[in-house]
Design a protein around this motif. Structure first.
Motif, PDB file in Angstrom:
ATOM      1  N   TYR A 137       0.815  -1.209   0.000  1.00 22.48           N
ATOM      2  CA  TYR A 137       0.000   0.000   0.000  1.00 22.48           C
ATOM      3  C   TYR A 137       0.855   1.268   0.000  1.00 22.48           C
ATOM      4  CZ  TYR A 137      -4.175   2.727   1.364  1.00 22.48           C
ATOM      5  OH  TYR A 137      -5.220   3.608   1.413  1.00 22.48           O
ATOM      6  N   GLU A 138       2.022   1.190   0.656  1.00 18.54           N
ATOM      7  CA  GLU A 138       2.920   2.340   0.747  1.00 18.54           C
ATOM      8  C   GLU A 138       3.335   2.862  -0.621  1.00 18.54           C
ATOM      9  OE1 GLU A 138       7.071   3.114   3.116  1.00 18.54           O
ATOM     10  OE2 GLU A 138       7.079   1.686   1.466  1.00 18.54           O
ATOM     11  N   GLY A 139       3.378   1.982  -1.622  1.00 18.53           N
ATOM     12  CA  GLY A 139       3.863   2.369  -2.931  1.00 18.53           C
ATOM     13  C   GLY A 139       2.879   3.137  -3.780  1.00 18.53           C
ATOM     14  N   SER A 140       1.682   3.377  -3.260  1.00 20.55           N
ATOM     15  CA  SER A 140       0.653   4.089  -4.014  1.00 20.55           C
ATOM     16  C   SER A 140       0.639   5.546  -3.569  1.00 20.55           C
ATOM     17  CB  SER A 140      -0.708   3.429  -3.761  1.00 20.55           C
ATOM     18  OG  SER A 140      -1.730   4.108  -4.436  1.00 20.55           O
ATOM     19  N   ASN A 141       1.303   6.413  -4.342  1.00 21.70           N
ATOM     20  CA  ASN A 141       1.439   7.822  -3.970  1.00 21.70           C
ATOM     21  C   ASN A 141       0.521   8.741  -4.750  1.00 21.70           C
ATOM     22  OD1 ASN A 141       4.763   6.848  -4.055  1.00 21.70           O
ATOM     23  ND2 ASN A 141       3.737   7.285  -2.133  1.00 21.70           N
ATOM     24  N   ILE A 142       0.228   8.399  -6.005  1.00 20.18           N
ATOM     25  CA  ILE A 142      -0.634   9.200  -6.866  1.00 20.18           C
ATOM     26  C   ILE A 142      -1.839   8.346  -7.250  1.00 20.18           C
ATOM     27  CG2 ILE A 142      -0.793  10.547  -8.987  1.00 20.18           C
ATOM     28  CD1 ILE A 142       1.217  11.669  -6.956  1.00 20.18           C
ATOM     29  N   ASN A 143      -3.040   8.806  -6.889  1.00 18.90           N
ATOM     30  CA  ASN A 143      -4.242   7.991  -7.100  1.00 18.90           C
ATOM     31  C   ASN A 143      -3.969   6.565  -6.595  1.00 18.90           C
ATOM     32  OD1 ASN A 143      -5.576  10.233  -8.090  1.00 18.90           O
ATOM     33  ND2 ASN A 143      -5.221   9.719 -10.231  1.00 18.90           N
ATOM     34  N   THR A 144      -4.224   5.541  -7.403  1.00 18.73           N
ATOM     35  CA  THR A 144      -3.977   4.167  -6.931  1.00 18.73           C
ATOM     36  C   THR A 144      -2.804   3.509  -7.650  1.00 18.73           C
ATOM     37  OG1 THR A 144      -5.521   3.173  -8.529  1.00 18.73           O
ATOM     38  CG2 THR A 144      -6.422   3.888  -6.386  1.00 18.73           C
ATOM     39  N   TRP A 145      -1.988   4.285  -8.368  1.00 15.88           N
ATOM     40  CA  TRP A 145      -0.877   3.705  -9.108  1.00 15.88           C
ATOM     41  C   TRP A 145       0.302   3.394  -8.197  1.00 15.88           C
ATOM     42  CZ3 TRP A 145      -2.922   8.337 -11.642  1.00 15.88           C
ATOM     43  CH2 TRP A 145      -3.829   8.021 -12.654  1.00 15.88           C
ATOM     44  N   ILE A 146       0.984   2.320  -8.494  1.00 18.38           N
ATOM     45  CA  ILE A 146       2.128   1.859  -7.715  1.00 18.38           C
ATOM     46  C   ILE A 146       3.415   2.343  -8.396  1.00 18.38           C
ATOM     47  CG2 ILE A 146       3.361  -0.157  -6.818  1.00 18.38           C
ATOM     48  CD1 ILE A 146       0.606   0.324  -5.536  1.00 18.38           C
ATOM     49  N   GLY A 147       4.289   2.986  -7.635  1.00 16.35           N
ATOM     50  CA  GLY A 147       5.521   3.531  -8.186  1.00 16.35           C
ATOM     51  C   GLY A 147       6.567   2.478  -8.506  1.00 16.35           C
ATOM     52  N   PHE A 148       7.588   2.893  -9.275  1.00 17.13           N
ATOM     53  CA  PHE A 148       8.604   1.962  -9.768  1.00 17.13           C
ATOM     54  C   PHE A 148       9.355   1.273  -8.630  1.00 17.13           C
ATOM     55  CE2 PHE A 148      11.475   5.383  -8.790  1.00 17.13           C
ATOM     56  CZ  PHE A 148      12.709   4.785  -8.589  1.00 17.13           C
ATOM     57  N   LYS A 149       9.556   1.981  -7.531  1.00 12.46           N
ATOM     58  CA  LYS A 149      10.308   1.403  -6.415  1.00 12.46           C
ATOM     59  C   LYS A 149       9.606   0.155  -5.896  1.00 12.46           C
ATOM     60  CE  LYS A 149       9.830   3.361  -2.465  1.00 12.46           C
ATOM     61  NZ  LYS A 149       9.834   4.387  -1.410  1.00 12.46           N
ATOM     62  N   HIS A 150       8.306   0.250  -5.713  1.00 10.74           N
ATOM     63  CA  HIS A 150       7.573  -0.890  -5.175  1.00 10.74           C
ATOM     64  C   HIS A 150       7.345  -1.973  -6.220  1.00 10.74           C
ATOM     65  CE1 HIS A 150       6.477   0.058  -0.964  1.00 10.74           C
ATOM     66  NE2 HIS A 150       6.871   1.255  -1.345  1.00 10.74           N
ATOM     67  N   VAL A 151       7.370  -1.637  -7.490  1.00 11.64           N
ATOM     68  CA  VAL A 151       7.386  -2.666  -8.521  1.00 11.64           C
ATOM     69  C   VAL A 151       8.675  -3.477  -8.409  1.00 11.64           C
ATOM     70  CG1 VAL A 151       7.452  -3.095 -11.009  1.00 11.64           C
ATOM     71  CG2 VAL A 151       5.851  -1.402 -10.070  1.00 11.64           C
TER      72      VAL A 151
END
Length: 336
Positions: free
Chosen positions: A24-38
């Motif tokens: 859940y931490e990786g979702s910073n903008i709307n519900t998209w997951i950032g590259f770091k958490h990918v």
């Protein structure tokens, strides 16, 4: 845990599959997951592959003194992950004889509209680092060819590696995120380049196995330096979000370790814009250094490719071309 030839054979010859969800931490903008958490999903898939072979990271360290380090990542994101997505992660061994490390190809699949899509591909290299912090343990014979005394050699260091430098006095801990200003080492690293530099003390939470920064720490560092670079060039992430509803997107990222950076060392991170492609993406190199015995030691290098997407609602977005303001910022000429 007894390390058998059969377990190592399974590790380097047999693929594995696991289902994972992004944090859940990786979702910073709307519900998209950032590259770091990918990339964290990629790392977790590799760790599960070791567990499936009976060679879990905890047992490797506690019983055999081997620290499992993800020491190289090269990841392409083909489709975005969202909150609550479930990835099917497939790990295929890709170890080459004589390399001295373990290699894996990781593919993440995600379901969209009833169809499974290939969402992420990643090349991963793993080092089994012999622990030198505590009393040495005997390395199992079946893993001896992959055990290393130090992490390194995953890429060629740049021209600054080994250069003599003079450090400034230690920065006060109250400096917070470190310094991007007047610093003799940064000045030497940045001279003549379209680059941004950041000096920062490596904290305990970015490290593992008692002393050294982990791959996850480098990924966090890349994310941080991009944030600081964009703010320095007058196009901070929040500025473009508020003005245009633009968000950064990352189709590719890589980090390769060249050495080891240790807890509480000053880490010099240099972010250099290399190429703008068709006004849609830009690629930047990220280099990491520490200073030892008056000389620069490059500990890692990597690249990240960024673009911008605009969102019109809470679930959909589309890629947008850079405008003059953004292009000027990338070129080192921020708008007034």
């Amino acid at each position: 845990m007894t390390v058998t030839a059969e377990a190592v054979k399974a590790l380097v010859e047999t693929g594995s599959t696991v289902r994972l969800r992004p944090r859940y931490e990786g979702s910073n903008i709307n519900t998209w997951i950032g590259f770091k958490h990918v990339n964290y999903l990629v790392e977790e898939a590799v760790l599960e592959h070791f567990r499936n072979a009976g060679l879990g990271s905890r047992d490797l360290y506690e019983q055999h003194g081997l620290g499992l380090d993800v020491a190289g990542l090269d990841t392409r994101i083909l489709h975005a992950f969202h909150q609550d997505d479930e990835a099917r992660a497939v790990v295929a061994p890709a170890t080459k004889d004589g390399d001295g490390h373990l290699g894996f190809a990781v593919t993440l699949y995600v379901e969209r509209g009833g169809k499974e899509l290939k969402a992420v591909t990643s090349k991963v290299r793993v080092a089994l680092r012999i622990d030198g912090y505590l009393a040495p343990a005997e390395v199992p014979e079946a893993l001896a060819r992959f055990a290393v005394a130090r992490i390194g050699g995953f890429a060629e260091p740049g021209a600054h590696h080994g250069t003599e430098v003079t450090e400034a006095a230690a920065a006060a801990l109250s400096a917070g995120r470190g310094t991007t200003g007047d610093d003799p080492v940064l000045a030497q690293l940045l001279a003549g380049d379209n680059a941004f530099g950041w000096k920062w003390r490596i904290p305990y939470p970015y490290c593992h196995f008692n002393e050294r920064i982990a791959m996850s720490g480098y990924l966090r560092q890349v994310e941080e330096v991009v944030d600081l670079f964009l703010a320095d060039r007058g196009i901070s992430i929040k500025t473009l979000l508020d003005d245009r509803k633009w968000i950064p997107v990352v189709p590719r990222s890589s980090v390769q370790m060249l050495g080891e950076a240790l807890m509480e060392e000053d880490l010099y991170t240099v972010f250099t814009v290399e190429e703008v492609f068709k006004d849609l993406t830009y690629t930047a190199r990220t280099d990491f250094y520490v200073v030892r015995d008056g000389r620069l030691v490059q500990t890692a290098t990597g690249r990240i490719t960024h673009g911008y997407a605009v969102f019109s609602d809470r679930s959909d977005w589309s890629l947008v071309p850079f405008d003059d303001r953004v292009l000027e910022a990338f070129a080192g000429r921020p708008a007034a």
